[in-house]
Every structure is written in structure tokens, then in C-alpha cells.
Design a protein around this motif. Structure first.
Motif, PDB file in Angstrom:
ATOM      1  N   MET A  65      -2.084  -0.533  -8.337  1.00  0.00           N
ATOM      2  CA  MET A  65      -3.206  -1.382  -7.905  1.00  0.00           C
ATOM      3  C   MET A  65      -2.830  -2.098  -6.626  1.00  0.00           C
ATOM      4  O   MET A  65      -1.660  -2.450  -6.425  1.00  0.00           O
ATOM      5  N   GLY A  66      -3.826  -2.303  -5.788  1.00  0.00           N
ATOM      6  CA  GLY A  66      -3.560  -2.857  -4.470  1.00  0.00           C
ATOM      7  C   GLY A  66      -3.149  -4.311  -4.460  1.00  0.00           C
ATOM      8  O   GLY A  66      -2.548  -4.786  -3.497  1.00  0.00           O
ATOM      9  N   SER A  67      -3.464  -5.040  -5.535  1.00  0.00           N
ATOM     10  CA  SER A  67      -3.179  -6.474  -5.552  1.00  0.00           C
ATOM     11  C   SER A  67      -2.974  -6.933  -6.989  1.00  0.00           C
ATOM     12  O   SER A  67      -3.527  -6.335  -7.924  1.00  0.00           O
ATOM     13  N   GLN A  68      -2.254  -8.036  -7.123  1.00  0.00           N
ATOM     14  CA  GLN A  68      -2.109  -8.678  -8.434  1.00  0.00           C
ATOM     15  C   GLN A  68      -3.500  -9.009  -8.998  1.00  0.00           C
ATOM     16  O   GLN A  68      -3.728  -8.947 -10.204  1.00  0.00           O
ATOM     17  N   SER A  69      -4.435  -9.332  -8.091  1.00  0.00           N
ATOM     18  CA  SER A  69      -5.784  -9.722  -8.517  1.00  0.00           C
ATOM     19  C   SER A  69      -6.536  -8.560  -9.181  1.00  0.00           C
ATOM     20  O   SER A  69      -7.578  -8.759  -9.793  1.00  0.00           O
ATOM     21  N   ASP A  70      -6.021  -7.345  -9.084  1.00  0.00           N
ATOM     22  CA  ASP A  70      -6.664  -6.172  -9.699  1.00  0.00           C
ATOM     23  C   ASP A  70      -6.230  -5.954 -11.149  1.00  0.00           C
ATOM     24  O   ASP A  70      -6.824  -5.139 -11.868  1.00  0.00           O
ATOM     25  N   TRP A  71      -5.173  -6.651 -11.561  1.00  0.00           N
ATOM     26  CA  TRP A  71      -4.547  -6.348 -12.847  1.00  0.00           C
ATOM     27  C   TRP A  71      -5.480  -6.547 -14.057  1.00  0.00           C
ATOM     28  O   TRP A  71      -5.489  -5.739 -14.985  1.00  0.00           O
ATOM     29  N   ALA A  95      -1.396   0.208  -0.108  1.00  0.00           N
ATOM     30  CA  ALA A  95      -1.151   1.189   0.966  1.00  0.00           C
ATOM     31  C   ALA A  95      -1.038   0.501   2.326  1.00  0.00           C
ATOM     32  O   ALA A  95      -0.387   1.019   3.229  1.00  0.00           O
ATOM     33  N   HIS A  96      -1.666  -0.689   2.470  1.00  0.00           N
ATOM     34  CA  HIS A  96      -1.594  -1.345   3.787  1.00  0.00           C
ATOM     35  C   HIS A  96      -0.673  -2.563   3.809  1.00  0.00           C
ATOM     36  O   HIS A  96      -0.091  -2.869   4.835  1.00  0.00           O
ATOM     37  N   ARG A  97      -0.501  -3.257   2.653  1.00  0.00           N
ATOM     38  CA  ARG A  97       0.376  -4.438   2.669  1.00  0.00           C
ATOM     39  C   ARG A  97       1.834  -4.073   2.377  1.00  0.00           C
ATOM     40  O   ARG A  97       2.755  -4.749   2.818  1.00  0.00           O
ATOM     41  N   THR A  98       2.021  -3.034   1.586  1.00  0.00           N
ATOM     42  CA  THR A  98       3.400  -2.601   1.263  1.00  0.00           C
ATOM     43  C   THR A  98       3.510  -1.081   1.470  1.00  0.00           C
ATOM     44  O   THR A  98       3.763  -0.333   0.518  1.00  0.00           O
ATOM     45  N   CYS A 119      -5.150   5.006  -9.483  1.00  0.00           N
ATOM     46  CA  CYS A 119      -5.065   4.018  -8.401  1.00  0.00           C
ATOM     47  C   CYS A 119      -6.323   3.177  -8.350  1.00  0.00           C
ATOM     48  O   CYS A 119      -7.422   3.719  -8.174  1.00  0.00           O
ATOM     49  N   GLY A 120      -6.172   1.868  -8.491  1.00  0.00           N
ATOM     50  CA  GLY A 120      -7.313   0.969  -8.409  1.00  0.00           C
ATOM     51  C   GLY A 120      -7.203   0.082  -7.189  1.00  0.00           C
ATOM     52  O   GLY A 120      -6.152  -0.507  -6.940  1.00  0.00           O
ATOM     53  N   ALA A 121      -8.285  -0.008  -6.429  1.00  0.00           N
ATOM     54  CA  ALA A 121      -8.270  -0.883  -5.255  1.00  0.00           C
ATOM     55  C   ALA A 121      -9.679  -1.308  -4.889  1.00  0.00           C
ATOM     56  O   ALA A 121     -10.654  -0.612  -5.197  1.00  0.00           O
ATOM     57  N   GLY A 122      -9.769  -2.462  -4.253  1.00  0.00           N
ATOM     58  CA  GLY A 122     -11.054  -2.972  -3.796  1.00  0.00           C
ATOM     59  C   GLY A 122     -11.151  -2.927  -2.283  1.00  0.00           C
ATOM     60  O   GLY A 122     -10.260  -2.435  -1.596  1.00  0.00           O
ATOM     61  N   PHE A 123     -12.248  -3.423  -1.754  1.00  0.00           N
ATOM     62  CA  PHE A 123     -12.536  -3.440  -0.299  1.00  0.00           C
ATOM     63  C   PHE A 123     -12.454  -2.014   0.288  1.00  0.00           C
ATOM     64  O   PHE A 123     -12.932  -1.079  -0.338  1.00  0.00           O
ATOM     65  N   ALA A 124     -11.825  -1.853   1.441  1.00  0.00           N
ATOM     66  CA  ALA A 124     -11.668  -0.520   2.045  1.00  0.00           C
ATOM     67  C   ALA A 124     -10.566   0.188   1.268  1.00  0.00           C
ATOM     68  O   ALA A 124      -9.415   0.233   1.684  1.00  0.00           O
TER      69      ALA A 124
END
Ligand code: RP5
Length: 215
Positions: A65-71, A95-98, A119-124
Motif C-alpha cells: 500500500m502506498g501509505s500507512q493511511s491505506d492500511w 512507488a513515488h515516495r520510496t 497493490c492498493g493506492a489512492g490519488f494518481a
């Protein structure tokens, strides 16, 4: 004919000398490139540390997941797989922060026993797409809400992969995460009778839980 200046140690640049110099500088450049690759390379984001945490023992599905906020949403995928006895390795990897952590993890995953990615992610949401670019293992994408576009942005970013690098895309949010978990189990069930049985039991329990009349 080239004339050497008095006191100059430089030899006249003959054709052969020029060729040798060219070969030497190409060799030097190749050596630098190889050293850069093994040491992380200059293309890596400054200050980014590659992940050194090993994949959890027995894990077959990586849940990224792209962020802790996705957990809170992505946990639905882990819960459903846990319930069927399928080991997961859940990671916060962006993919963009780490980018280094992402690259190192995905490229080493197969060897570490991972068979499917969720894979879970928000925004772009490019996490699923970039993961699929780095591995031929199946990648299941879960678009997440959170932006002003309520997940429509991540849905389109995840589902609209150009031909050649597939990402199987699920619904936005928790239902999508749960279904991605079930789909990962279905992939494993293709060759693993224990997971097949667990999936059949899940379906049977689900059916039995539906009341005949509204209560
Ligand atoms: C995405 O940006 C993440 O997957 C997350 O859904 C979203 C917001 O991240 P945070 O700003 O909450 O860390 O990369």
C-alpha cells in the motif's frame, strides 16, 4: 605530420592511439555503471534507504500500500487471506515516495516465495502499474478513495494500463481489497488443493450466512 611541442610529454595522436584511448574510456564508463548499479546507482532518490526487512516466513501474497493511511482498507485483503491460512506480507511501499524500497522488494519477491501481489493506492495510483512493470507475477490493483475525486482517479490510473503490462483491477475501497484477497486465493487454488478447499469453505460459509427471509 603532428609536431610535438618542446617539453610536452603528450604523444602525437595517431589513429591507433585514438582508438586505444576510446576503448579505455568506454571500459571505464562501463565499470562505473556496474559499480553504480551494485551500490544503488546514482538514479536512486537521494537519502532513500532500501528496505532490509525480509519477507515474512511462509508469505505467498504481498500486500503493498502506498501509505500507512491505506492500511485500514487494505487490511480487508489480509484478513480474508489470513482466514484461509494463506500467508501475507503487508508493506507500506510507495512507488513515488520510496522508489528504492519498492524496486528492491518487488524484484526480490519471487525468490522470497511471493506468488501474487495486491497493490492498493489512492490519488494518481501508479503503485500497481509500476509493480507489474517490475515483475511477471500477477498483480491485483485496488484503487483507494481519499482524494477530491473519491477514488475515480485511482480507479482510472490503475485500470487503464497500456497493453503489455497487465494489472487486474478491483473495485474502489474495502470491497475491492476483500475481492483482491479472494482472487489471490483463487489464483493459488489453481495449483494448491488446500487453498482450494479453504476457498470452497469460505463460499459455503458465506452462502449459509445469507438469511432466507429478512430479519
Ligand atoms: C497514495 O496517496 C497513497 O496510496 C494514499 O492513498 C494517498 C495519500 O497518502 P497520504 O498522504 O495519506 O500518505 O500514494
Amino acid at each position: 605530420m603532428a609536431i610535438r611541442k618542446k617539453g610536452s610529454k603528450k604523444k602525437p595522436a595517431t589513429k591507433t592511439a585514438k582508438k586505444t584511448a576510446k576503448r579505455k574510456s568506454a571500459k571505464k564508463a562501463a565499470g562505473k555503471k556496474a559499480a553504480g548499479a551494485s551500490a544503488g546507482g546514482k538514479s536512486r532518490a537521494a537519502g532513500a534507504k532500501p528496505s532490509s526487512e525480509p519477507v515474512s516466513a511462509g508469505a505467498r501474497v504481498a500486500v503493498l500500500m502506498g501509505s500507512q493511511s491505506d492500511w485500514s482498507v487494505m487490511k480487508a485483503a489480509v484478513d480474508v487471506l489470513d482466514g484461509m491460512g494463506v500467508g501475507c506480507d503487508a508493506r507500506v511501499i510507495s512507488a513515488h515516495r520510496t522508489p528504492d524500497r519498492h524496486h528492491d522488494y518487488v524484484t526480490g519477491a519471487r525468490e522470497a516465495g511471493i506468488e501474487v501481489f495486491i497493490c492498493g493506492a489512492g490519488f494518481a495510483a501508479h503503485l500497481a502499474g509500476v509493480t507489474a512493470a517490475l515483475t511477471a507475477l500477477p498483480v491485483l490493483g485496488v484503487p483507494l478513495e481519499g482524494s477530491a475525486l473519491q477514488g475515480m482517479d485511482s480507479l482510472l490510473a490503475t485500470v487503464q494500463m497500456p497493453g503489455g503490462i497487465p494489472v487486474a483491477t478491483f473495485g474502489i475501497g474495502k470491497a475491492g481489497a476483500k475481492n483482491a484477497g479472494l482472487f489471490a486465493a483463487a489464483i493459488l487454488a489453481g495449483t494448491d488443493p488446500v487453498v482450494r478447499e479453504a476457498l470452497d469453505e469460505f463460499r459455503a460459509r458465506q452462502s449459509a450466512a445469507v438469511p432466507i427471509r429478512p430479519e
